[in-house]
Design an enzyme around this catalytic site. Structure first.
Site, short mmCIF file in Angstrom:
data_model
loop_
_atom_site.label_atom_id
_atom_site.label_comp_id
_atom_site.label_asym_id
_atom_site.label_seq_id
_atom_site.Cartn_x
_atom_site.Cartn_y
_atom_site.Cartn_z
N ASP A 111 0.83 -1.21 0.00
CA ASP A 111 0.00 0.00 0.00
C ASP A 111 0.87 1.27 0.00
O ASP A 111 1.80 1.37 0.79
CB ASP A 111 -0.87 -0.03 1.27
CG ASP A 111 -1.90 1.08 1.31
OD1 ASP A 111 -2.80 1.08 0.48
OD2 ASP A 111 -1.77 1.97 2.20
N GLU A 119 1.72 -0.36 -4.82
CA GLU A 119 0.83 0.73 -5.21
C GLU A 119 1.69 2.00 -5.29
O GLU A 119 2.06 2.56 -4.25
CB GLU A 119 -0.29 0.92 -4.19
CG GLU A 119 -1.30 1.95 -4.67
CD GLU A 119 -2.09 2.62 -3.57
OE1 GLU A 119 -3.21 3.09 -3.85
OE2 GLU A 119 -1.61 2.70 -2.42
C1 NOJ Z 1 -4.42 3.14 -0.81
C2 NOJ Z 1 -5.57 2.23 -0.57
O1 NOJ Z 1 -5.93 1.60 -1.78
C3 NOJ Z 1 -6.69 3.08 -0.01
O2 NOJ Z 1 -7.88 2.37 0.10
C4 NOJ Z 1 -6.25 3.61 1.33
O3 NOJ Z 1 -7.23 4.50 1.82
C5 NOJ Z 1 -4.91 4.35 1.24
N1 NOJ Z 1 -3.94 3.67 0.44
C6 NOJ Z 1 -4.32 4.53 2.62
O4 NOJ Z 1 -3.92 3.30 3.14
#
Ligand code: NOJ
Length: 511
Positions: A204, A259
């Site tokens: 993440d 991500e």
């Molecule tokens: C990206 C995640 O996909 C999202 O759902 C989340 O709110 C943020 N990162 C913070 O962790």
């Protein structure tokens, strides 16, 4: 030749556990046992792996992305034994399991943060990012948080008299990755789940873990944007190399897909390093691209120019943070054509659960809205059956997506012309074709409004064409082709007529 790692030819299916399926006795919030009970759907569909959004202990300020114990399952989702059973049963079906690793921040209720804020001398104080107020008072710099408009990325802690940094909610304080103990602790989390048998991690907000040590103000060009969409500090790359060494040192073929929420493909590409950082990186510009051939040509140019030389690309048209394709593109025809696009471009596709039903976002009235980021619509529960309750055991936590009586797994499975069968045919065609799974890609000259390309691996060749317009278009291809899969289900197995209907897409094979 080294064998191709599984994640290069895989289709990875994203499950948002709260919204997938609850289990008997459930409370309308999906759980791990609900997922296990529906693994047959995934094998029927033909995906290779699942990525599970967080199911760890969490106060749920960000529905699980605020973790208070990385090594335990939140009681809402079940127990560690449920996680073990899910992993084992998925593996028994040949499905790989990827779990979320939330490394940039924790919950403010995580014992590390509770200790950190207890005093400036606490053991964990330096595990988070603390600063004195700016000289004239107020936050230490101009960084903005995600969610809400113009919210500072800093919250003042009265008791200890300093601000702490949070690129997301105040309930999600950022970890300080320049503190070696943080890196060690987060590596322990990786080991914990690898030892339980997971095949990899979706990391993440991974581009955000390294921070500018000077915490300099954002320049005028990006001031006002959430810092989480611009943070691109060199320190992150060192952390990723260490993470990669850890994963590659484990037996088996474990993957980390990051991500990298930087809306610039050239920057995303740097997170593959020299083949020694992320195995895969999400590239989000295509997700924000309208249904227009010229815009897609540009996205494909960028992928060819930047991603392909850096590593293996990924394709993401949907997830739990954005309106679904059916909602964004405005019709089922386009959602079907987008399925062809997603599953035939060169790279690893990520398919968000429910897109195979052609779901639209739920309309969530203000009194039922829950998410601080306004993302409830795409998180609506999956309807499994046509009956009232749609296969859930209690009223779900969010409203149903539109038309659940017709758009549910049972009904679409009974209808061979449904979008769900289209996904299944596409996945089967991929699995049977080395060209589609992992072959080279070459774009073909095509008239306005169309995008067409070939994929080839040895003598296995496929051609794909997508019509982004609302009118029939002619497309002549060299050679003799037959339609293998068409987004509207028509003429499959027949010779290619050199014409493509409005908002449709086809996969062609040589005759
Ligand atoms: C990206 C995640 O996909 C999202 O759902 C989340 O709110 C943020 N990162 C913070 O962790």
């Amino acid at each position: 030749m080294a064998p191709v790692p599984w994640w290069r030819s895989a289709v990875i299916y994203q499950i948002y556990p709260r919204s997938f399926a609850d289990s008997p006795g459930g409370r309308g919030v999906g759980d791990l046992d609900g997922i296990r009970r529906h693994l047959d759907h995934l094998t029927w569909l033909g995906v290779d792996a699942v990525w599970l959004s967080p199911f760890y202990r969490s106060p749920m300020a960000d529905f699980g992305y605020d973790v208070s114990d990385h090594c335990d399952v939140d009681p809402i989702f079940g127990t560690l034994a449920d996680a073990d059973r899910l992993i084992a049963e998925a593996h028994a079906r040949g499905l790989r399991v990827v779990v979320d690793w939330v490394a940039n921040h924790t919950s403010d209720r995580h014992p590390w943060f509770v200790d950190a804020r207890s005093s400036r001398d606490s053991e964990h104080r330096n595990w988070y990012v603390w600063r004195d107020p700016a000289p004239g008072g107020g936050p230490p710099n101009n960084w903005r948080a995600a969610f809400g408009t113009d919210v500072p990325a800093w919250t003042f802690d009265e008791a200890s008299g300093q601000y702490y940094l949070h690129l997301f909610l105040p309930e999600q304080p950022d970890l300080n990755w320049s503190e070696p103990a943080v890196e060690q602790a987060m590596h322990d989390v990786i080991r914990f789940w690898l030892d339980r048998g997971v095949d990899g991690f979706r990391a993440d907000a991974i581009h955000a873990i390294g921070k500018d040590p000077a915490l300099a103000d954002d320049p005028p060009g990006s001031a006002g944007l959430p810092r989480s969409s611009t943070n691109d500090d060199p320190a992150t790359h060192g952390h990723l190399r260490a993470l990669r060494r850890l994963l590659d040192g484990y037996p088996g073929d474990r993957v980390v897909v990051g991500e990298v929420y930087l809306l610039d493909t050239a920057k995303v590409a740097t997170y593959y390093g020299d083949g020694d950082e992320l195995h895969l990186a999400f590239n989000f510009p295509p997700l924000y691209t309208p249904w227009e051939a010229s815009a897609w040509h540009q996205r494909l140019d960028e992928a060819e120019r930047h991603l392909a030389p850096a590593g293996w690309p990924t394709w993401v048209l949907s997830n739990h943070d954005n309106p679904r394709p059916r909602t964004r593109y405005g019709s089922e025809d386009r959602a079907r054509a987008a399925a062809v696009l997603l599953l035939t471009l060169q790279g690893t596709p990520f398919l968000y659960a429910g897109d195979e039903l052609g779901l639209e976002d739920a309309v969530v009235p203000p009194e039922r809205a829950l998410d601080p980021g306004g993302r409830d619509g795409c998180r609506a529960p999956l309807p499994w059956t046509a009956a009232p309750g749609h296969g859930w055991h209690a009223e779900p936590w969010l409203p149903w997506p539109p038309d659940p009586k017709r758009r549910n797994v049972d009904s679409l499975r009974a209808d061979p012309s449904s979008i769900m069968h289209l996904y299944r045919r596409l996945l089967a065609a991929r699995r049977a074709s080395p060209a589609l799974e992992r072959g080279a890609m070459q774009r073909l000259a095509s008239p306005d409004g169309l995008v067409a390309w070939t994929r080839s691996e040895g003598d296995d060749v496929r051609a794909v064409a997508v019509n982004f317009t609302g009118a029939e278009r002619a497309l002549t291809l060299p050679g003799d082709w037959a339609i293998e899969v068409s987004s509207d289900g028509r003429h499959e197995g027949r010779p290619w007529p050199s014409r493509l209907g409005p908002d449709t897409a086809v996969v062609l094979r040589r005759r």
